[in-house]
Each structure stands twice: as structure tokens, then as C-alpha cells.
Motif scaffolding. Structure first.
Motif, PDB file in Angstrom:
ATOM      1  N   MET A   1       1.042  -1.082  -0.029  1.00 37.94           N
ATOM      2  CA  MET A   1       0.106   0.034  -0.101  1.00 37.94           C
ATOM      3  C   MET A   1       0.909   1.166  -0.068  1.00 37.94           C
ATOM      4  N   PRO A   2       0.433   2.114  -1.012  1.00 36.90           N
ATOM      5  CA  PRO A   2       1.417   3.444  -0.770  1.00 36.90           C
ATOM      6  C   PRO A   2       1.277   4.110   0.454  1.00 36.90           C
ATOM      7  N   ASN A   3       1.809   5.253   0.605  1.00 30.98           N
ATOM      8  CA  ASN A   3       1.381   6.196   1.884  1.00 30.98           C
ATOM      9  C   ASN A   3       0.016   6.310   2.239  1.00 30.98           C
ATOM     10  N   MET A  23     -20.377   2.140   6.670  1.00 28.95           N
ATOM     11  CA  MET A  23     -20.182   0.933   7.495  1.00 28.95           C
ATOM     12  C   MET A  23     -20.661  -0.302   6.656  1.00 28.95           C
ATOM     13  N   LEU A  24     -21.534  -0.377   6.121  1.00 31.57           N
ATOM     14  CA  LEU A  24     -22.253  -1.652   5.488  1.00 31.57           C
ATOM     15  C   LEU A  24     -21.355  -1.917   4.189  1.00 31.57           C
ATOM     16  N   SER A  25     -20.455  -0.974   3.517  1.00 38.87           N
ATOM     17  CA  SER A  25     -19.904  -1.188   2.423  1.00 38.87           C
ATOM     18  C   SER A  25     -18.822  -2.123   2.287  1.00 38.87           C
ATOM     19  N   PRO A  26     -18.804  -3.122   1.428  1.00 36.19           N
ATOM     20  CA  PRO A  26     -17.777  -4.043   1.072  1.00 36.19           C
ATOM     21  C   PRO A  26     -16.401  -3.582   1.140  1.00 36.19           C
ATOM     22  N   SER A  27     -16.429  -2.279   0.754  1.00 36.36           N
ATOM     23  CA  SER A  27     -15.047  -1.786   0.390  1.00 36.36           C
ATOM     24  C   SER A  27     -14.515  -0.973   1.780  1.00 36.36           C
ATOM     25  N   LEU A  28     -15.335  -0.890   2.754  1.00 40.98           N
ATOM     26  CA  LEU A  28     -14.848  -0.340   4.021  1.00 40.98           C
ATOM     27  C   LEU A  28     -13.252  -0.829   4.523  1.00 40.98           C
ATOM     28  N   ALA A  29     -13.440  -2.248   4.453  1.00 37.51           N
ATOM     29  CA  ALA A  29     -12.082  -2.877   4.919  1.00 37.51           C
ATOM     30  C   ALA A  29     -10.963  -2.393   3.980  1.00 37.51           C
ATOM     31  N   THR A  30     -11.096  -2.360   2.669  1.00 39.07           N
ATOM     32  CA  THR A  30     -10.072  -1.763   1.759  1.00 39.07           C
ATOM     33  C   THR A  30      -9.697  -0.456   2.135  1.00 39.07           C
ATOM     34  N   MET A  31     -10.788   0.482   2.115  1.00 36.16           N
ATOM     35  CA  MET A  31     -10.423   1.916   2.667  1.00 36.16           C
ATOM     36  C   MET A  31      -9.766   1.716   3.838  1.00 36.16           C
ATOM     37  N   LEU A  32     -10.072   1.063   4.926  1.00 38.90           N
ATOM     38  CA  LEU A  32      -9.187   1.358   6.231  1.00 38.90           C
ATOM     39  C   LEU A  32      -7.869   0.842   6.177  1.00 38.90           C
ATOM     40  N   ASP A  33      -7.483  -0.089   4.995  1.00 37.05           N
ATOM     41  CA  ASP A  33      -6.381  -0.671   4.895  1.00 37.05           C
ATOM     42  C   ASP A  33      -5.289   0.498   4.532  1.00 37.05           C
ATOM     43  N   GLY A  34      -5.994   1.271   3.540  1.00 39.10           N
ATOM     44  CA  GLY A  34      -5.201   2.361   2.823  1.00 39.10           C
ATOM     45  C   GLY A  34      -5.334   3.603   3.851  1.00 39.10           C
ATOM     46  N   ALA A 156      -5.913   4.651  -5.751  1.00 37.38           N
ATOM     47  CA  ALA A 156      -5.454   5.037  -6.742  1.00 37.38           C
ATOM     48  C   ALA A 156      -4.135   5.849  -6.522  1.00 37.38           C
ATOM     49  N   ASP A 157      -3.188   6.004  -7.308  1.00 37.74           N
ATOM     50  CA  ASP A 157      -2.018   6.947  -6.958  1.00 37.74           C
ATOM     51  C   ASP A 157      -2.308   8.210  -7.059  1.00 37.74           C
TER      52      ASP A 157
END
Lengths: 297, 141
Positions: A1-3, A23-34, A156-157
Motif C-alpha cells: 500500500m502506498p503512503n 459501514m455496510l460497504s464491502p469496500s470499508l475494509a479496503t479503505m481502512l487498509d489504505g 489510486a496513486d
């Protein structure tokens, strides 16, 4: 993951549906990773102005602001938050357009309006108060759009161009599977009377649907459920006033009777109930007229 | 109602280029003055005047909007003026809900040779808007 990016969520007022959608979004985990979370305030009481002041200026990379702005206190908070954030997303219909609460700007005697007036203002969209970089429309934002926002803002970069709306520039009709027959509008039908045919365009059947004037990208999910589009994503690109746009479309769909008095056409147009609640359901506060005025009558 | 005698209304006129615009033009070449409060925007047909155009005019401070097309039944584009009239009819209902007096929009149908009728209509509308007073929309920040 970039900065990692620092993100913050702030809901000034509103119903809380926006934070739920995230909170219900499947992309929440991805977002919090980055990203790191600077704060996550789902009510205005969660975060005091002092606490916001202590944050570094421009210390937040992405601030998601949900809920309408409704008075001097919330305007001050919005301005303060703007100073602390590099990029601000107007999250959901209330921040984007004023939302359902915006109807109180128009309906005389609305209790919420009295409340807003006591706070020193009317319901306003966020963009009327501070500079907004991105818009995530919808009430609440549909998952497809949330996913797109997460992808473009956090994965995205490059950051997306300022002014990006995380939805389609085309209307809801572009994603609607119903068959379009080009029928004239000879009678306005309402849902309580009879359910519409699920395969044919609602406007063709005489039901009012805001699909043609509303930003798509939601997948026309309401129409799949045999309900009309009520316009939560705001006007399509290039249209200023969503309500005016649907009203003029409806007027143009009424067939000309050949009688120059226009009586027959007026009868059809008169049968449209609750003009503002239908045409400006979410966009009254963001419309060109903004609120009810007193024109000396 | 405005008591302010010095109030000069700002009126935007969307005029059909085939008829009412020609009538206004005829006023000019015939040296028949009409109030300078009226700023004319030439359109191809009154059926082309959108809600965005009308509402933007109000938002930017217009006190009245004059929409001049062909006489009913005489539209260059068959039914453009009647479709436009339906549009205005519905829009006036919405304006009423927003508290804006629908009398601030007036539709006229004037043939190209009727310069005198345009002059009278312009004078009458300007007087009526002056009596209504300034539009409250613009102070609506």
C-alpha cells in the motif's frame, strides 16, 4: 500500500444513513487498509469545535462530510473543518443538495424550518458554505458509488480531479432496463391506486419518475424494485435545477390537444400533486430559488 | 407592494425570433419607445425556454420575465409555443409553492407586424412589475 492517507468522517446532522452506508460497504475494509482515521463523528455532538481546532491545518487528507448545513453553528464548523482538510467530499444527498431536510425551506410552517431559523439560517447544501472538492451523491450513497469513491480516493496513486462526482454523468434511464414506448402523458397515475407494469417505463405509464433528470450510476435499483426514481442523486451534468427540469419534461410529454386554450393539457398538469415534494424532493435547498420567499401576498 | 417610487424593475424578455422579437424590432425602427427596463434575449421559439433559463433569471435578480412568442396556433414550429406555455403553466405552480408571485411571468403572443401591441404590452408589464415591487428571490442568499 502506498503512503497511508488520513481520513475523517463528519455528520453534522441528518439521519445517520450516510455513515451506515459506509459501514455496510464491502469496500470499508479496503479503505481502512489504505488509511488512518483522524476522527469518525456520526453526530455533531461527537466532536466539539475545540477538538477540531486542535487538529493540524490541512492535516486530514480526505474529509467526508455528511448531513445538511442548517445554521450559523454548523456553518462555522464546516468552515473550520474545511481548514483542516485537504480534500472534502460532500457525502450523500444532504451534503450534496440539502436533501430531504431541504424541503423544510419551502414548506410553510415546517417544524424543522422553525428550528433552522432559530439557529440563524436555512438548510443549505455544503457547497453553498465551503468549497467542496468531490461529491458522492445518493440517499444514502449506493454501494457501487461508494466503491468507486474508495477506489479513486484511497487506492489510486493520483487523486481525482477536483469537481469529480462519483456517479455517472448520464441519467438514471441509461441503466434502466424498462421498455421505453414514447407514450404521451395523458393521465397522471399514482402508486396507491394501482401498481405499475414492471417492464415498461414508468413515465410511459403515467407515473412520475425523476430518472431522466437524475444522475445515474446507482444501477436504477429503485426501478428494479418497481418504484420510481425520486431524484436522490441530484441533477444530471449540465442541469442547474433538477425540479425545474422534470417539470418541463412532464409539461412537454403532455400531448397537445389542438385547442389553443390549453384546457385539456392544464387538467393533466393540475393533477400532479405536491409539486415541490415530487420534483424537488432532495434538491429544494440546492435549487435556483433555494427557499420559500415572501412576495408580498 | 413597494412604496419605493424610484424602483426600476429589471425585466428579462425571452422573445421568439419570428414574431415578438420582430415586433420589438419594429418598435425600434418605427421610433416607438418601450421601457428600457426590458432586456431582450432572442430565442428560436418560446418552446425552447427552459426552466433553468427562467429560474436563473430570477436567481440573478430579474423582477419579471416576459415570454413573447407567436400567437397561439400560429407557431413557426407547429406547437412550440403551446408546449412552452404548458411548461410555464407548470413552472408557475412551482413558483407559487416557493412563494414567488406567478404574476412575475407573463406570456404574450404578438405577430411580427404588431409593433404597437408590443410597445403597449411592454409598458403594461413594466408598470405591473413596478407595482409588485422588487423580487425577493435575489436577497435569498
Amino acid at each position: 500500500m502506498p503512503n497511508k492517507k488520513r481520513l475523517a468522517f463528519y455528520a453534522g446532522s441528518g439521519c445517520g444513513g450516510c455513515s451506515q452506508s459506509l459501514m455496510l460497504s464491502p469496500s470499508l475494509a479496503t479503505m481502512l487498509d489504505g488509511a488512518d482515521i483522524a476522527f469518525w463523528a456520526t453526530r455533531s455532538g461527537d466532536l466539539t469545535e475545540d477538538e477540531i481546532s486542535q487538529l493540524d491545518d490541512k492535516g486530514i487528507d480526505v474529509l467526508m462530510f455528511a448531513g445538511p448545513v442548517d445554521g450559523e453553528a454548523s456553518i462555522a464548523t464546516a468552515k473550520l473543518l474545511r481548514r483542516k482538510a485537504k480534500r472534502v467530499v460532500a457525502y450523500g444527498a444532504c451534503a450534496h443538495l440539502g436533501g430531504l431536510c431541504g424541503l423544510t425551506n419551502v414548506i410553510p410552517g415546517a417544524k424543522l424550518r422553525e428550528l433552522a431559523e432559530r439557529n440563524g439560517g436555512f438548510i443549505k447544501p455544503l457547497s453553498a458554505v465551503i468549497e467542496v472538492d468531490y461529491v458522492l451523491p445518493g440517499c444514502p450513497p449506493p454501494q457501487g458509488m461508494v466503491e468507486r469513491m474508495v477506489k479513486e480516493l484511497f487506492l489510486a496513486d493520483d487523486v481525482p480531479d477536483v469537481g469529480t462526482v462519483f456517479a455517472s454523468s448520464k441519467g438514471v434511464c441509461a441503466q434502466c432496463d424498462r421498455k421505453h414506448l414514447n407514450n404521451p402523458l395523458e393521465e397522471i397515475r399514482r402508486f396507491h391506486a394501482a401498481p405499475p407494469d414492471p417492464d415498461i417505463c414508468l413515465l410511459d405509464q403515467g407515473y412520475i419518475c425523476l430518472g431522466p433528470v437524475t444522475r445515474g450510476g446507482c444501477g436504477a435499483v429503485c426501478l428494479e424494485a418497481n418504484r420510481p426514481c425520486t431524484g436522490c442523486a441530484g441533477p444530471t451534468a449540465g442541469v442547474l435545477d433538477q425540479g425545474g427540469a422534470i417539470l418541463q419534461s412532464l409539461a412537454s410529454l403532455v400531448p397537445l390537444s389542438g385547442d389553443i386554450s390549453g384546457e385539456k393539457e392544464h387538467r393533466v398538469l393540475d393533477s400532479i400533486q405536491d409539486i415541490v415534494g415530487t420534483a424537488y424532493k432532495y434538491s429544494a435547498a440546492a435549487s435556483l430559488l433555494k427557499r420559500r420567499v415572501n412576495d408580498g401576498e | 407592494m413597494s412604496d419605493n417610487k424610484s424602483f426600476e424593475p429589471k425585466i428579462i424578455a425571452f422573445l421568439c425570433k419570428w414574431t415578438t422579437y420582430a415586433a420589438a424590432d419594429l418598435c425600434g425602427v418605427s421610433r416607438m419607445p418601450y421601457p428600457s427596463n426590458i432586456s431582450i434575449i432572442k430565442v428560436n421559439c418560446t418552446g425552447e425556454v427552459t426552466a433553468d433559463m427562467i429560474l436563473t433569471a430570477f436567481e440573478k435578480g430579474a423582477d419579471g420575465i416576459l415570454i413573447g412568442g407567436c400567437r397561439p396556433g400560429h407557431c413557426r414550429y407547429e406547437g412550440g409555443n403551446l408546449k412552452g406555455a404548458n411548461r410555464i403553466y407548470l413552472l408557475k405552480r412551482a413558483l407559487n409553492e416557493f412563494g414567488v408571485n406567478p404574476e412575475r411571468i407573463r406570456e404574450v403572443g404578438i405577430a411580427g407586424a404588431q409593433g404597437l401591441i408590443f410597445q403597449r404590452a411592454a409598458e403594461k408589464f413594466t408598470a405591473d412589475i413596478r407595482a409588485l415591487g422588487p423580487s425577493p428571490v435575489m436577497s435569498n442568499a
